[in-house]
Design a protein around this motif. Structure first.
Motif, PDB file in Angstrom:
ATOM      1  N   UNK A 187       0.839  -1.201   0.000  1.00 11.76           N
ATOM      2  CA  UNK A 187       0.000   0.000   0.000  1.00 11.76           C
ATOM      3  C   UNK A 187       0.869   1.244   0.000  1.00 11.76           C
ATOM      4  N   UNK A 188       1.910   1.257   0.828  1.00  8.09           N
ATOM      5  CA  UNK A 188       2.820   2.400   0.882  1.00  8.09           C
ATOM      6  C   UNK A 188       3.518   2.598  -0.461  1.00  8.09           C
ATOM      7  N   UNK A 189       3.880   1.492  -1.113  1.00  5.78           N
ATOM      8  CA  UNK A 189       4.551   1.565  -2.415  1.00  5.78           C
ATOM      9  C   UNK A 189       3.610   2.004  -3.534  1.00  5.78           C
ATOM     10  N   UNK A 190       2.298   1.925  -3.293  1.00  3.35           N
ATOM     11  CA  UNK A 190       1.332   2.351  -4.302  1.00  3.35           C
ATOM     12  C   UNK A 190       0.793   1.244  -5.173  1.00  3.35           C
ATOM     13  N   UNK A 191       1.157  -0.016  -4.872  1.00  5.90           N
ATOM     14  CA  UNK A 191       0.639  -1.153  -5.640  1.00  5.90           C
ATOM     15  C   UNK A 191      -0.790  -1.494  -5.252  1.00  5.90           C
ATOM     16  N   UNK A 192      -1.137  -1.222  -3.985  1.00  2.01           N
ATOM     17  CA  UNK A 192      -2.434  -1.594  -3.449  1.00  2.01           C
ATOM     18  C   UNK A 192      -3.044  -0.434  -2.676  1.00  2.01           C
ATOM     19  N   UNK A 193      -4.296  -0.636  -2.269  1.00  2.51           N
ATOM     20  CA  UNK A 193      -5.013   0.324  -1.437  1.00  2.51           C
ATOM     21  C   UNK A 193      -5.520  -0.414  -0.205  1.00  2.51           C
ATOM     22  N   UNK A 194      -5.937   0.316   0.810  1.00  7.27           N
ATOM     23  CA  UNK A 194      -6.503  -0.333   1.987  1.00  7.27           C
ATOM     24  C   UNK A 194      -7.773  -1.086   1.630  1.00  7.27           C
ATOM     25  N   UNK A 195      -8.627  -0.454   0.823  1.00  2.42           N
ATOM     26  CA  UNK A 195      -9.909  -1.052   0.438  1.00  2.42           C
ATOM     27  C   UNK A 195      -9.998  -1.171  -1.078  1.00  2.42           C
ATOM     28  N   UNK A 196     -10.367  -2.348  -1.537  1.00  2.00           N
ATOM     29  CA  UNK A 196     -10.508  -2.596  -2.964  1.00  2.00           C
ATOM     30  C   UNK A 196     -10.629  -4.085  -3.197  1.00  2.00           C
ATOM     31  N   UNK A 197     -10.881  -4.517  -4.425  1.00  2.00           N
ATOM     32  CA  UNK A 197     -10.978  -5.957  -4.711  1.00  2.00           C
ATOM     33  C   UNK A 197      -9.643  -6.631  -4.456  1.00  2.00           C
ATOM     34  N   UNK A 198      -9.676  -7.839  -3.920  1.00  2.00           N
ATOM     35  CA  UNK A 198      -8.441  -8.541  -3.598  1.00  2.00           C
ATOM     36  C   UNK A 198      -7.628  -8.833  -4.864  1.00  2.00           C
ATOM     37  N   UNK A 199      -6.289  -8.669  -4.799  1.00  2.00           N
ATOM     38  CA  UNK A 199      -5.440  -8.908  -5.975  1.00  2.00           C
ATOM     39  C   UNK A 199      -5.365 -10.394  -6.309  1.00  2.00           C
ATOM     40  N   UNK A 200      -5.491 -10.707  -7.586  1.00  2.00           N
ATOM     41  CA  UNK A 200      -5.495 -12.101  -8.024  1.00  2.00           C
ATOM     42  C   UNK A 200      -4.118 -12.555  -8.497  1.00  2.00           C
ATOM     43  N   UNK A 201      -3.769 -13.813  -8.227  1.00  2.00           N
ATOM     44  CA  UNK A 201      -2.578 -14.394  -8.859  1.00  2.00           C
ATOM     45  C   UNK A 201      -2.750 -14.350 -10.367  1.00  2.00           C
ATOM     46  N   UNK A 202      -1.664 -14.315 -11.093  1.00  2.00           N
ATOM     47  CA  UNK A 202      -1.718 -14.144 -12.540  1.00  2.00           C
ATOM     48  C   UNK A 202      -2.572 -15.211 -13.219  1.00  2.00           C
ATOM     49  N   UNK A 203      -2.389 -16.488 -12.854  1.00  2.00           N
ATOM     50  CA  UNK A 203      -3.137 -17.562 -13.508  1.00  2.00           C
ATOM     51  C   UNK A 203      -4.636 -17.455 -13.253  1.00  2.00           C
ATOM     52  N   UNK A 204      -5.026 -17.032 -12.036  1.00  2.00           N
ATOM     53  CA  UNK A 204      -6.449 -16.868 -11.734  1.00  2.00           C
ATOM     54  C   UNK A 204      -7.018 -15.687 -12.511  1.00  2.00           C
ATOM     55  N   UNK A 205      -6.253 -14.600 -12.613  1.00  2.00           N
ATOM     56  CA  UNK A 205      -6.710 -13.413 -13.334  1.00  2.00           C
ATOM     57  C   UNK A 205      -6.931 -13.718 -14.814  1.00  2.00           C
ATOM     58  N   UNK A 206      -6.110 -14.603 -15.363  1.00  2.00           N
ATOM     59  CA  UNK A 206      -6.234 -14.964 -16.776  1.00  2.00           C
ATOM     60  C   UNK A 206      -7.469 -15.813 -17.061  1.00  2.00           C
ATOM     61  N   UNK A 207      -8.014 -16.439 -16.009  1.00  2.00           N
ATOM     62  CA  UNK A 207      -9.149 -17.347 -16.194  1.00  2.00           C
ATOM     63  C   UNK A 207     -10.510 -16.673 -16.013  1.00  2.00           C
ATOM     64  N   UNK A 208     -10.546 -15.472 -15.432  1.00  2.00           N
ATOM     65  CA  UNK A 208     -11.846 -14.832 -15.246  1.00  2.00           C
ATOM     66  C   UNK A 208     -12.285 -14.178 -16.555  1.00  2.00           C
ATOM     67  N   UNK A 209     -13.597 -14.096 -16.809  1.00  2.00           N
ATOM     68  CA  UNK A 209     -14.109 -13.538 -18.068  1.00  2.00           C
ATOM     69  C   UNK A 209     -13.745 -12.062 -18.245  1.00  2.00           C
ATOM     70  N   UNK A 210     -13.729 -11.604 -19.489  1.00  2.00           N
ATOM     71  CA  UNK A 210     -13.396 -10.206 -19.780  1.00  2.00           C
ATOM     72  C   UNK A 210     -14.392  -9.224 -19.167  1.00  2.00           C
ATOM     73  N   UNK A 211     -15.639  -9.675 -18.964  1.00  2.00           N
ATOM     74  CA  UNK A 211     -16.622  -8.752 -18.396  1.00  2.00           C
ATOM     75  C   UNK A 211     -16.412  -8.542 -16.890  1.00  2.00           C
ATOM     76  N   UNK A 212     -15.355  -9.130 -16.361  1.00  2.00           N
ATOM     77  CA  UNK A 212     -14.955  -8.856 -14.979  1.00  2.00           C
ATOM     78  C   UNK A 212     -13.824  -7.815 -14.926  1.00  2.00           C
TER      79      UNK A 212
END
Length: 211
Positions: free
Chosen positions: A121-146
């Motif tokens: 969060x301090x580095x600016x990669x994340x925020x305190x509140x927001x959708x949880x960050x996905x591992x790359x392989x999981x992110x590649x599997x979710x539909x484009x409308x997400x």
């Protein structure tokens, strides 16, 4: 269905809140970090942190930090335990994962393993509140409308991470992440953080009965 993202997520006010609270948490939790690090070293050796590439805002990858809760070769062993997965694909969750170290289950159950993300969060990669960050392989599997979930920085806290049955279904996952993004303000962030902290404190207190 389109997601109405609250303008607060793109505001400088949210970034200022992220920095102020994260620096305060880092200062006050530093003794806890040192104790947890020592426990990990004594029970399972190095490394203390588990570092994994995750997908952030605008689908840019970043290195996310967690306290290590599993054996050192956990990623290579994942395929061996796919049949135990208790969450719908692309999520992967085994509540009593056999790869946990001696204190790993407690760290994961309590949520303490996620605390090093204060650095993200301090580095600016994340925020305190927001959708949880996905591992790359999981992110590649979710539909484009997400893709709406990649329009903001991923968060340490969300309605999904607060839910006790968050791994129940993809529909519930999507609903809770959308709910997180549709609401936004300083008071909203503080309320969500405080609610999560209280709930996790109760889990820590009741861990022996739940394990």
């Amino acid at each position: 269905m389109a997601v109405s993202i609250n303008p607060y997520y793109q505001s400088s006010v949210k970034r200022i809140l992220d920095i102020v609270i994260s620096l305060l948490l880092l200062f006050f939790l530093l003794p806890v970090f040192l104790v947890i690090s020592l426990l990990i070293i004594l029970t399972s050796g190095w490394p203390v942190l588990y570092i994994q590439n995750r997908v952030g805002k605008n689908k840019k990858n970043f290195r996310m930090y967690k306290f290590r809760t599993m054996v050192k070769n956990a990623d290579r062993l994942k395929a061996r335990y796919v049949h135990l997965n208790q969450a719908p694909t692309p999520m992967f969750k085994i509540h009593n994962d056999p790869r946990f170290t001696k204190i790993g289950k407690w760290l994961s159950h309590s949520g303490i393993d996620e605390l090093p993300q204060i650095i993200n969060i301090i580095l600016g990669n994340m925020s305190l509140v927001g959708p949880r960050p996905l591992p790359i392989k999981e992110a590649q599997k979710i539909p484009n409308h997400w893709d709406w979930r990649f329009e903001v920085k991923p968060g340490l806290f969300s309605y999904w991470s607060l839910s006790n049955n968050r791994h129940e279904s993809l529909t519930k996952w999507k609903k809770l992440e959308k709910q997180t993004l549709e609401k936004g303000s300083i008071t909203h962030d503080l309320r969500l953080i405080l609610t999560t902290a209280i709930r996790q404190s109760k889990k820590i207190a009741n861990f022996k009965q739940l394990s």
